[in-house]
Design a protein around this motif. Sequence first.
Motif, PDB file in Angstrom:
ATOM      1  N   GLY A 269     -42.438 -33.801 -21.227  1.00 61.02           N
ATOM      2  CA  GLY A 269     -41.503 -33.982 -22.330  1.00 61.02           C
ATOM      3  C   GLY A 269     -40.469 -32.876 -22.358  1.00 61.02           C
ATOM      4  N   ARG A 270     -39.786 -32.746 -23.474  1.00 55.62           N
ATOM      5  CA  ARG A 270     -38.710 -31.767 -23.586  1.00 55.62           C
ATOM      6  C   ARG A 270     -39.215 -30.333 -23.491  1.00 55.62           C
ATOM      7  NH1 ARG A 270     -33.780 -33.775 -22.381  1.00 55.62           N
ATOM      8  NH2 ARG A 270     -33.739 -35.963 -23.041  1.00 55.62           N
ATOM      9  N   GLU A 271     -40.469 -30.102 -23.902  1.00 53.12           N
ATOM     10  CA  GLU A 271     -41.012 -28.747 -23.824  1.00 53.12           C
ATOM     11  C   GLU A 271     -41.152 -28.304 -22.373  1.00 53.12           C
ATOM     12  OE1 GLU A 271     -42.713 -30.914 -27.408  1.00 53.12           O
ATOM     13  OE2 GLU A 271     -42.537 -31.310 -25.259  1.00 53.12           O
ATOM     14  N   ILE A 272     -41.688 -29.185 -21.537  1.00 53.14           N
ATOM     15  CA  ILE A 272     -41.832 -28.853 -20.116  1.00 53.14           C
ATOM     16  C   ILE A 272     -40.464 -28.809 -19.448  1.00 53.14           C
ATOM     17  CG2 ILE A 272     -42.796 -29.605 -17.912  1.00 53.14           C
ATOM     18  CD1 ILE A 272     -44.843 -28.456 -19.853  1.00 53.14           C
ATOM     19  N   LEU A 273     -39.545 -29.672 -19.870  1.00 52.77           N
ATOM     20  CA  LEU A 273     -38.182 -29.624 -19.320  1.00 52.77           C
ATOM     21  C   LEU A 273     -37.565 -28.243 -19.546  1.00 52.77           C
ATOM     22  CD1 LEU A 273     -35.652 -30.991 -18.100  1.00 52.77           C
ATOM     23  CD2 LEU A 273     -35.024 -31.630 -20.436  1.00 52.77           C
ATOM     24  N   ALA A 274     -37.763 -27.695 -20.730  1.00 49.12           N
ATOM     25  CA  ALA A 274     -37.201 -26.372 -21.025  1.00 49.12           C
ATOM     26  C   ALA A 274     -37.794 -25.307 -20.111  1.00 49.12           C
ATOM     27  CB  ALA A 274     -37.449 -26.013 -22.491  1.00 49.12           C
ATOM     28  N   VAL A 275     -39.091 -25.421 -19.825  1.00 48.65           N
ATOM     29  CA  VAL A 275     -39.733 -24.467 -18.915  1.00 48.65           C
ATOM     30  C   VAL A 275     -39.160 -24.611 -17.509  1.00 48.65           C
ATOM     31  CG1 VAL A 275     -41.916 -23.800 -17.838  1.00 48.65           C
ATOM     32  CG2 VAL A 275     -41.846 -24.362 -20.283  1.00 48.65           C
ATOM     33  N   LEU A 276     -39.012 -25.851 -17.038  1.00 44.63           N
ATOM     34  CA  LEU A 276     -38.456 -26.085 -15.701  1.00 44.63           C
ATOM     35  C   LEU A 276     -37.008 -25.612 -15.616  1.00 44.63           C
ATOM     36  CD1 LEU A 276     -39.879 -29.650 -14.953  1.00 44.63           C
ATOM     37  CD2 LEU A 276     -40.704 -27.458 -14.073  1.00 44.63           C
ATOM     38  N   GLN A 277     -36.253 -25.834 -16.679  1.00 40.26           N
ATOM     39  CA  GLN A 277     -34.864 -25.372 -16.685  1.00 40.26           C
ATOM     40  C   GLN A 277     -34.809 -23.846 -16.594  1.00 40.26           C
ATOM     41  OE1 GLN A 277     -31.819 -27.384 -16.848  1.00 40.26           O
ATOM     42  NE2 GLN A 277     -31.167 -25.379 -16.108  1.00 40.26           N
ATOM     43  N   GLY A 278     -35.726 -23.179 -17.282  1.00 40.45           N
ATOM     44  CA  GLY A 278     -35.784 -21.728 -17.201  1.00 40.45           C
ATOM     45  C   GLY A 278     -36.097 -21.252 -15.791  1.00 40.45           C
ATOM     46  N   GLN A 279     -37.007 -21.959 -15.121  1.00 40.73           N
ATOM     47  CA  GLN A 279     -37.327 -21.630 -13.725  1.00 40.73           C
ATOM     48  C   GLN A 279     -36.102 -21.803 -12.836  1.00 40.73           C
ATOM     49  OE1 GLN A 279     -40.589 -20.907 -12.021  1.00 40.73           O
ATOM     50  NE2 GLN A 279     -40.886 -20.101 -14.087  1.00 40.73           N
ATOM     51  N   LEU A 280     -35.396 -22.902 -13.027  1.00 47.62           N
ATOM     52  CA  LEU A 280     -34.203 -23.166 -12.222  1.00 47.62           C
ATOM     53  C   LEU A 280     -33.125 -22.117 -12.476  1.00 47.62           C
ATOM     54  CD1 LEU A 280     -32.513 -24.903 -10.309  1.00 47.62           C
ATOM     55  CD2 LEU A 280     -31.932 -26.365 -12.265  1.00 47.62           C
ATOM     56  N   ASP A 281     -32.924 -21.764 -13.729  1.00 48.54           N
ATOM     57  CA  ASP A 281     -31.908 -20.761 -14.063  1.00 48.54           C
ATOM     58  C   ASP A 281     -32.186 -19.435 -13.354  1.00 48.54           C
ATOM     59  OD1 ASP A 281     -30.675 -22.610 -15.686  1.00 48.54           O
ATOM     60  OD2 ASP A 281     -31.507 -21.822 -17.560  1.00 48.54           O
ATOM     61  N   GLN A 282     -33.459 -19.045 -13.290  1.00 52.11           N
ATOM     62  CA  GLN A 282     -33.824 -17.803 -12.613  1.00 52.11           C
ATOM     63  C   GLN A 282     -33.492 -17.868 -11.122  1.00 52.11           C
ATOM     64  OE1 GLN A 282     -37.886 -16.589 -13.403  1.00 52.11           O
ATOM     65  NE2 GLN A 282     -37.714 -17.094 -15.573  1.00 52.11           N
ATOM     66  N   GLN A 283     -33.751 -19.030 -10.516  1.00 51.77           N
ATOM     67  CA  GLN A 283     -33.468 -19.163  -9.089  1.00 51.77           C
ATOM     68  C   GLN A 283     -31.964 -19.140  -8.808  1.00 51.77           C
ATOM     69  OE1 GLN A 283     -35.903 -22.263  -7.077  1.00 51.77           O
ATOM     70  NE2 GLN A 283     -37.016 -22.346  -9.019  1.00 51.77           N
TER      71      GLN A 283
ATOM     72  N   ALA B 248     -30.834 -15.668  -8.904  1.00 46.07           N
ATOM     73  CA  ALA B 248     -31.272 -14.935  -7.715  1.00 46.07           C
ATOM     74  C   ALA B 248     -30.376 -15.220  -6.524  1.00 46.07           C
ATOM     75  CB  ALA B 248     -32.718 -15.301  -7.381  1.00 46.07           C
ATOM     76  N   MET B 249     -29.701 -16.377  -6.513  1.00 43.78           N
ATOM     77  CA  MET B 249     -28.766 -16.723  -5.439  1.00 43.78           C
ATOM     78  C   MET B 249     -27.330 -16.368  -5.815  1.00 43.78           C
ATOM     79  SD  MET B 249     -30.198 -20.311  -3.803  1.00 43.78           S
ATOM     80  CE  MET B 249     -30.216 -21.252  -5.321  1.00 43.78           C
ATOM     81  N   SER B 250     -27.178 -15.502  -6.827  1.00 42.06           N
ATOM     82  CA  SER B 250     -25.853 -15.039  -7.285  1.00 42.06           C
ATOM     83  C   SER B 250     -24.984 -16.169  -7.820  1.00 42.06           C
ATOM     84  CB  SER B 250     -25.128 -14.305  -6.144  1.00 42.06           C
ATOM     85  OG  SER B 250     -25.878 -13.181  -5.721  1.00 42.06           O
ATOM     86  N   VAL B 251     -25.614 -17.119  -8.490  1.00 46.49           N
ATOM     87  CA  VAL B 251     -24.932 -18.213  -9.194  1.00 46.49           C
ATOM     88  C   VAL B 251     -23.931 -18.932  -8.274  1.00 46.49           C
ATOM     89  CG1 VAL B 251     -23.811 -18.878 -11.355  1.00 46.49           C
ATOM     90  CG2 VAL B 251     -25.108 -16.744 -11.249  1.00 46.49           C
ATOM     91  N   PRO B 252     -24.419 -19.633  -7.259  1.00 48.04           N
ATOM     92  CA  PRO B 252     -23.522 -20.346  -6.342  1.00 48.04           C
ATOM     93  C   PRO B 252     -22.956 -21.615  -6.980  1.00 48.04           C
ATOM     94  CG  PRO B 252     -25.791 -20.825  -5.804  1.00 48.04           C
ATOM     95  CD  PRO B 252     -25.834 -19.799  -6.898  1.00 48.04           C
ATOM     96  N   ASP B 253     -22.030 -22.233  -6.292  1.00 49.42           N
ATOM     97  CA  ASP B 253     -21.412 -23.478  -6.747  1.00 49.42           C
ATOM     98  C   ASP B 253     -22.492 -24.558  -6.859  1.00 49.42           C
ATOM     99  OD1 ASP B 253     -20.008 -25.788  -7.177  1.00 49.42           O
ATOM    100  OD2 ASP B 253     -18.585 -25.498  -5.537  1.00 49.42           O
ATOM    101  N   PRO B 254     -22.701 -25.138  -8.034  1.00 53.28           N
ATOM    102  CA  PRO B 254     -23.737 -26.168  -8.177  1.00 53.28           C
ATOM    103  C   PRO B 254     -23.481 -27.410  -7.329  1.00 53.28           C
ATOM    104  CG  PRO B 254     -22.373 -26.065 -10.139  1.00 53.28           C
ATOM    105  CD  PRO B 254     -22.009 -24.881  -9.311  1.00 53.28           C
ATOM    106  N   MET B 255     -22.217 -27.643  -6.967  1.00 54.51           N
ATOM    107  CA  MET B 255     -21.918 -28.827  -6.172  1.00 54.51           C
ATOM    108  C   MET B 255     -22.397 -28.693  -4.730  1.00 54.51           C
ATOM    109  SD  MET B 255     -20.728 -30.784  -8.406  1.00 54.51           S
ATOM    110  CE  MET B 255     -20.092 -32.150  -7.438  1.00 54.51           C
ATOM    111  N   THR B 256     -22.676 -27.469  -4.296  1.00 52.55           N
ATOM    112  CA  THR B 256     -23.233 -27.267  -2.953  1.00 52.55           C
ATOM    113  C   THR B 256     -24.638 -26.673  -3.019  1.00 52.55           C
ATOM    114  OG1 THR B 256     -22.212 -25.081  -2.769  1.00 52.55           O
ATOM    115  CG2 THR B 256     -20.960 -26.973  -1.912  1.00 52.55           C
ATOM    116  N   THR B 257     -25.229 -26.743  -4.205  1.00 54.80           N
ATOM    117  CA  THR B 257     -26.579 -26.209  -4.401  1.00 54.80           C
ATOM    118  C   THR B 257     -27.515 -27.338  -4.821  1.00 54.80           C
ATOM    119  OG1 THR B 257     -25.668 -24.077  -5.104  1.00 54.80           O
ATOM    120  CG2 THR B 257     -27.979 -24.510  -5.624  1.00 54.80           C
TER     121      THR B 257
END
Length: 308
Positions: free
Chosen positions: A107-121, A124-133
């Motif tokens: 649900g939305r609670e787990i989505l928020a956790v996954l989004q937090g994981q993605l944001d950290q990654q 870590a890659m210096s915020v690259p262009d999402p269109m090529t990530t």
Amino acid sequence: MTKDTTILLIGHGSRGREGNKETINFAAQWRERHPEWRIEVCFIEHAEVLLDEGLDRAARNAKKVLAIPFILNAAGHVKMELPHALAEARQRHPEVEFLVTRHLGMGREILAVLQGQLDQQIKAMSVPDPMTTGVILLGRGSSDAGANGELAKMARWIFEDNDHELVDLAFTGVTWPRLETVVQRQVKLGMMQIAIVPVYLFTGVLIERIKEQVARLQNQYPQVSFALGTHFGFDKGIFDLLDSKVNGDIEEGGMLECDGCKYREAAEEEHLHDHSHTAIGGGGCAHGHDHQHEHGHSHAHGCSHKHD
């Protein structure tokens, strides 16, 4: 939560000891948040304290047991083994009321956790262009299509909430596609960075296997930057989700979606342990048993039941 209620945290269980230790450590941290609660732990498999013993321990000196499946996706263990164990525990302890919440779910609670994981990654890659990530959610994989579909929903929600060109789904086993195949596809489609988000609560054999896979993929595609997340069972969002379940997120009648289902019980008698069960509309259900059976039939009471 009254003093005569026991909360039973039911983990999946891991072949790797560290995974079970982390579940036990999680329970210890949860007790620190709620020292007035009585919290016990057991596992479905690969552990010393399994379901029957865990339910018996929880029932001691209790009037009520609140069982929480500490599992992300509901497949055979949650839909078959847990309801069976609860039914037997109710017979062994008729003076104790056994209630059960739904599993953690997607649900939305787990989505928020996954989004937090993605944001950290991404950071870590210096915020690259999402269109090529590219993004890959990596799940355990199940023979239960409903469980796999729940993870597919998370992939779609991640896509909707972000600007990434590709958000794909991969599995470490049982079903397809596997990680290597999805990485190959994303590279062919021009992704220069790939963020891999494991959808796992705790460490274990599969977490170590994922690390080895990503190391091989990095050697295979040196032009691509990979970021690998980790398990997230100790995320604050998981504690908050469990708190919400204890504070009222209990299904009416204290039942799982397959708890008390006569078709599940019939399947048990026939020793069919792979159970697919998805709720439909106003209380109807669909069952799929992935075993050979000589006949197929449907029932006119609002529940369809399929034997493959």
